[in-house]
Design a protein around this motif. Structure first.
Motif, short mmCIF file in Angstrom:
data_model
loop_
_atom_site.label_atom_id
_atom_site.label_comp_id
_atom_site.label_asym_id
_atom_site.label_seq_id
_atom_site.Cartn_x
_atom_site.Cartn_y
_atom_site.Cartn_z
N PRO A 155 3.72 -19.17 64.77
CA PRO A 155 3.82 -20.45 65.48
C PRO A 155 3.74 -21.65 64.52
CG PRO A 155 2.37 -18.96 66.67
CD PRO A 155 2.64 -18.32 65.34
N SER A 156 2.87 -21.57 63.52
CA SER A 156 2.74 -22.66 62.55
C SER A 156 3.99 -22.78 61.70
CB SER A 156 1.52 -22.42 61.65
OG SER A 156 0.33 -22.43 62.42
N LEU A 157 4.58 -21.64 61.33
CA LEU A 157 5.82 -21.67 60.54
C LEU A 157 6.95 -22.30 61.34
CD1 LEU A 157 7.59 -20.96 58.14
CD2 LEU A 157 7.72 -18.60 58.99
N ILE A 158 7.08 -21.92 62.60
CA ILE A 158 8.11 -22.50 63.46
C ILE A 158 7.90 -24.01 63.59
CG2 ILE A 158 8.95 -22.65 65.84
CD1 ILE A 158 10.07 -20.27 64.47
N LYS A 159 6.67 -24.42 63.80
CA LYS A 159 6.35 -25.85 63.94
C LYS A 159 6.73 -26.60 62.67
CE LYS A 159 2.47 -29.02 64.66
NZ LYS A 159 0.98 -29.14 64.77
N THR A 160 6.46 -26.01 61.51
CA THR A 160 6.79 -26.64 60.24
C THR A 160 8.29 -26.75 60.05
OG1 THR A 160 4.72 -25.83 59.25
CG2 THR A 160 6.49 -26.46 57.73
N LEU A 161 9.02 -25.67 60.35
CA LEU A 161 10.48 -25.69 60.25
C LEU A 161 11.07 -26.75 61.18
CD1 LEU A 161 11.25 -21.86 60.13
CD2 LEU A 161 11.50 -23.49 58.24
N GLN A 162 10.53 -26.86 62.38
CA GLN A 162 11.03 -27.85 63.33
C GLN A 162 10.82 -29.28 62.81
OE1 GLN A 162 8.77 -26.40 66.78
NE2 GLN A 162 10.72 -26.09 67.84
N HIS A 163 9.66 -29.52 62.20
CA HIS A 163 9.39 -30.87 61.70
C HIS A 163 10.27 -31.23 60.52
CE1 HIS A 163 7.24 -34.46 60.39
NE2 HIS A 163 7.29 -33.94 59.16
N LEU A 164 10.44 -30.29 59.58
CA LEU A 164 11.14 -30.60 58.34
C LEU A 164 12.65 -30.69 58.50
CD1 LEU A 164 9.22 -28.17 55.93
CD2 LEU A 164 8.88 -30.65 56.16
N LYS A 212 20.93 -17.49 57.50
CA LYS A 212 21.28 -18.91 57.43
C LYS A 212 20.96 -19.50 58.79
CE LYS A 212 25.14 -22.01 56.37
NZ LYS A 212 26.59 -22.07 56.01
N VAL A 213 20.09 -20.48 58.81
CA VAL A 213 19.49 -20.97 60.05
C VAL A 213 19.73 -22.47 60.19
CG1 VAL A 213 17.30 -21.20 61.31
CG2 VAL A 213 17.70 -19.17 59.87
N THR A 214 20.03 -22.90 61.39
CA THR A 214 20.18 -24.32 61.69
C THR A 214 19.46 -24.64 63.00
OG1 THR A 214 22.30 -23.94 62.79
CG2 THR A 214 22.37 -24.60 60.47
N LYS A 215 19.06 -25.89 63.13
CA LYS A 215 18.29 -26.31 64.29
C LYS A 215 19.20 -26.45 65.51
CE LYS A 215 14.45 -29.52 65.06
NZ LYS A 215 13.77 -30.70 64.46
N LYS A 216 18.73 -25.97 66.64
CA LYS A 216 19.50 -26.13 67.87
C LYS A 216 19.48 -27.58 68.32
CE LYS A 216 19.14 -21.51 69.91
NZ LYS A 216 18.65 -20.73 71.07
N ALA A 217 20.59 -28.02 68.85
CA ALA A 217 20.66 -29.39 69.38
C ALA A 217 19.78 -29.49 70.62
CB ALA A 217 22.11 -29.75 69.73
N ARG A 218 19.16 -30.63 70.76
CA ARG A 218 18.34 -30.83 71.95
C ARG A 218 19.20 -30.95 73.17
NH1 ARG A 218 13.79 -35.37 70.20
NH2 ARG A 218 12.69 -34.09 68.65
N GLU A 219 18.75 -30.35 74.26
CA GLU A 219 19.50 -30.46 75.50
C GLU A 219 19.34 -31.88 76.06
OE1 GLU A 219 18.41 -27.55 78.32
OE2 GLU A 219 18.96 -25.84 77.06
#
Length: 223
Positions: A155-164, A212-219
């Motif tokens: 959960p902390s890793l996901i939170k960090t990836l989302q912020h950065l 290879k990972v990219t952030k999903k667009a917000r709905e």
């Protein structure tokens, strides 16, 4: 894009012992790297050069990836080998880990990066889920190798990836697919809830995947 199999590579390793330190030598993308592991400070797993990091370096070499002019951050840098290669490939790179590991990273950065470009490197304390808000959100690339090994930290890793990250950020994660440590669940179930994830490379022998990972667009809220 289908995952590409591992090809033969040009990296070599020649290690020598010096008191409590062990130096290993590699070559990637035409760059000779000397990576020192410090066993005098009880760094534990942070004093290991993980195969996932070497596989990610080989992937950069095979795909001729350039970080020229790009803003890059590496999570869980450990010895710093991946982030150091990213600097040599043109990136402005922040290498991060827990405070106790930073001296090892700084030593390796100084040993491998020419003085003329040392200003493109930065070594910083980053503890997932605790102080990521002290870092910006405009990175072009986020790099991580063997950072998926503790379900407690997911959960902390996901939170960090989302912020950065933002929608333009490219994230490369190289993981040993250990079912017992949750890597399969992380990449197949948890990560896709928040990010688009594509398997781009697989080392069959080592059971290591590069994503290879990219952030999903917000709905957008409905009118």
């Amino acid at each position: 894009m289908q995952a590409q199999p591992e090809k033969k590579h040009s990296s070599t390793c020649d290690s020598k012992e010096d008191s409590n330190k062990l130096e290993s030598r590699y070559q990637f993308c035409g760059n000779a790297l000397r990576i020192t592991r410090d066993f005098s400070n009880n760094l534990g797993i942070s004093a290991i050069i993980w195969e996932s990091g070497l596989v990610l370096c080989r992937y950069f070499e095979q795909e001729k990836i350039s970080f020229s002019g790009k803003k890059v951050i590496e999570l869980g840098s450990g010895t710093g080998i991946v982030g150091i290669l990213a600097i040599l490939l043109g990136g402005d790179v922040t290498l991060t880990d827990q405070p106790v590991v930073l001296n090892q990273i700084e030593f390796n950065v100084t040993s491998n990066i020419p003085v003329s470009i040392i200003q493109r490197s930065k070594v910083s304390d980053l503890r997932w889920g605790k102080n990521e808000d002290q870092f910006p959100t405009d990175y072009d690339f986020i790099l991580g190798s063997d950072i998926v090994y503790s379900p407690h930290d997911f959960p902390s890793l996901i939170k960090t990836l989302q912020h950065l990250s933002n929608q333009n950020t490219i994230i490369y994660i190289s993981s040993k697919m250990r079912e017992t440590m949750g890597a399969i669940d992380f990449h197949e179930k948890l990560l896709p809830q928040h990010f688009n994830s594509e398997l781009v490379h697989r080392n069959e022998e080592k059971e290591i995947n590069v994503y290879k990972v990219t952030k999903k667009a917000r709905e957008q809220p409905s009118a």
